[in-house]
Write a protein that holds these residues in place. Structure first.
Motif, short mmCIF file in Angstrom:
data_model
loop_
_atom_site.label_atom_id
_atom_site.label_comp_id
_atom_site.label_asym_id
_atom_site.label_seq_id
_atom_site.Cartn_x
_atom_site.Cartn_y
_atom_site.Cartn_z
N ARG A 137 0.72 -1.05 0.09
CA ARG A 137 0.29 0.09 0.06
C ARG A 137 0.81 1.10 -0.12
NH1 ARG A 137 -3.46 2.89 4.68
NH2 ARG A 137 -5.03 4.06 3.38
N THR A 138 0.37 2.52 -0.49
CA THR A 138 1.76 3.43 -0.94
C THR A 138 0.45 4.81 -0.09
OG1 THR A 138 2.01 2.74 -3.17
CG2 THR A 138 2.23 5.22 -2.86
N LEU A 139 1.66 5.43 0.88
CA LEU A 139 1.19 6.44 1.83
C LEU A 139 1.09 7.70 0.77
CD1 LEU A 139 1.47 5.22 4.76
CD2 LEU A 139 -1.00 4.63 3.72
N PRO A 140 0.30 7.92 0.16
CA PRO A 140 1.01 9.41 -0.65
C PRO A 140 1.49 10.63 0.40
CG PRO A 140 -1.03 8.68 -1.65
CD PRO A 140 -0.97 8.20 -0.35
N LEU A 141 2.50 11.41 0.23
CA LEU A 141 3.02 12.02 0.62
C LEU A 141 3.13 13.64 0.15
CD1 LEU A 141 4.18 13.99 3.97
CD2 LEU A 141 6.52 12.80 2.96
N PRO A 142 1.72 14.83 0.16
CA PRO A 142 2.52 15.70 -0.95
C PRO A 142 3.31 15.98 -0.61
CG PRO A 142 0.20 14.98 -0.44
CD PRO A 142 0.93 14.59 0.53
N VAL A 143 4.10 16.76 -1.54
CA VAL A 143 4.91 17.99 -1.35
C VAL A 143 4.58 19.69 -1.31
CG1 VAL A 143 6.63 16.93 -2.57
CG2 VAL A 143 5.78 18.18 -3.51
N ARG A 144 5.55 20.14 -0.71
CA ARG A 144 4.95 21.80 0.10
C ARG A 144 5.89 22.58 -1.07
NH1 ARG A 144 0.34 20.58 0.68
NH2 ARG A 144 0.04 18.77 2.61
N GLU A 145 6.20 23.37 -0.78
CA GLU A 145 6.72 24.52 -0.99
C GLU A 145 8.41 24.42 -1.28
OE1 GLU A 145 7.41 28.60 -2.26
OE2 GLU A 145 5.41 27.68 -1.13
N GLY A 146 8.47 24.40 -2.58
CA GLY A 146 9.88 24.13 -3.16
C GLY A 146 9.54 22.76 -3.56
#
Length: 401
Positions: A137-146
């Motif tokens: 199972r993949t847990l997505p970690l959305p990126v932030r600034e930059g």
């Protein structure tokens, strides 16, 4: 349902199908920025060394050690120890059939079906595909600034089934180079939760920074947490010979050997011989290759005002990649095939690097510029800047984050 049906089609192959039936006149040839792989042949000296090995070395045609040739493993260990300021032995290095196989082997040692891996998004699509096909199972970690991931947000995703955090730096698809202190924060987080930190450094040879990009190998017990992945394909143009590496603990390599023995038995012998020759003889040449890629990166930044005026945004650039937010009302998945027809540009939409439910994918394109020189980059940006009119309506508020 079969394992392969759990995943999506290979994105680069899917994009190539958009070329079918499209004519590219001599005055507007195709600009292919879809794939991050050098298309030129290796330097003559390297090719000659491989040719001579093919003629003169019997073991170049035989099965070899599952974890790779001893001389190449030792060379990686020696050069990595010098480059990162840490202690790395040949017993920490496995040679694999490309970096993708190194990733697959690493996950095979880490995960059972139903376990979890944290992947920052936008992610490298082959990482997601392999997780899908192995029941991870993949847990997505959305990126932030930059386009940088946040360790605190990653910590909130960790459960008893989480086995690893995977980072790619310089990043594919975003191009950004992760700061050393950010990698250290993820390393400390992974160690605190007794999970692995997998760092894919396929593009390390084209990092714009001088010196070591991180200090993780200086930790005396680095191999209880860190699994580093690498590819010789980009540095020495060995894409067709499939040579990569995994650097981690000897105990983990014992487990990886079981997986590798079943899928390839051993890495390509001639490719390994070529990689070793390259490491020992092509430092100056590789420095020139890096300088050329950095110049193309600079050209991207110089050309961006043409697109900014049209509402585009440059979200990240580095190594082989630029990640662009477009200003159009429709999604990049719809617009990418149209780019082939209307602009003679083949590129990948951000939807190929994000979860299906993530709207950010539709707002972005990945530009892989390793095979496009300064002149080609100028032409590319001129074509993108000319888009508009019927079929290319602008979004009311321009690109979103």
């Amino acid at each position: 349902m079969s394992r392969t049906r759990q995943s999506f089609a290979p994105p680069v192959m899917e994009a190539r199908r958009w070329l079918a039936g499209v004519d590219f006149p001599p005055e507007r040839p195709l600009i292919n920025v879809s794939q991050a792989a050098p298309v030129e042949v290796p330097p003559e000296g390297l090719r000659r060394a491989m040719a001579e090995a093919s003629m003169d070395l019997a073991d170049a045609h035989l099965y070899g050690a599952v974890l790779g040739r001893d001389d190449l493993r030792a060379e990686v260990a020696n050069q990595w120890s010098a480059a990162y300021g840490g202690t790395i032995g040949a017993e920490n290095v496995a040679i694999t059939s490309g970096c993708n196989q190194a990733f697959c082997a690493a996950l095979a040692t880490l995960c059972d079906e139903g376990d979890e891996v944290i992947l920052p998004t936008p992610w490298y699509f082959n990482h997601k595909m392999w997780c899908d096909m192995t029941g991870v199972r993949t847990l997505p970690l959305p990126v932030r600034e930059g386009l940088l991931p946040d360790p605190d947000e990653a910590a909130a995703l960790i459960t008893p089934r989480t086995r690893a955090i995977v980072l790619v730096t310089p990043n594919n698809p975003g191009g950004v180079e992760y700061p050393s202190d950010l990698l250290r924060a993820f390393f400390d987080l992974a160690r605190a939760h007794d999970i692995a930190l997998v760092v894919d450094e396929t593009y390390r040879d084209f990092d714009a920074r001088t010196g070591a990009p991180h200090d993780l190998f200086t930790d005396p017990d680095w191999d209880d947490t860190l699994i580093q992945l690498y590819s010789f394909s980009k540095a020495y143009r060995l894409t067709g010979h499939r040579v990569g590496a995994m650097v981690t603990s000897p105990a983990r390599l014992d487990e990886a050997e079981k997986f590798l023995d079943c899928v390839a038995i051993c890495p390509n012998q001639l490719g390994q011989i070529g990689a070793l020759w390259g490491m020992q003889n092509l430092a100056q040449w590789l420095a020139g290759e890096r300088a050329e890629i950095l110049d193309r990166r600079a050209a991207i930044a110089e050309q961006m005002p043409k697109l900014v005026a049209q509402g585009w945004e440059l979200k990240g650039v580095g190594a082989y990649f630029a990640y662009l937010a477009h200003p159009f009302a429709e999604g990049s998945d719809v617009l990418a095939p149209r780019l082939v027809r209307d602009a003679g540009v083949l590129t990948l939409p951000g939807t190929m690097f994000t979860p299906a439910a993530d709207p950010s994918g539709a707002r972005h394109f990945r530009i892989a510029f390793a095979n496009v020189d300064r002149s080609g980059i100028e032409t590319l940006f001129a074509r993108l800047a000319s888009l508009g009119g019927p079929g290319w309506p602008l979004a009311p508020d321009g690109p979103s984050a």
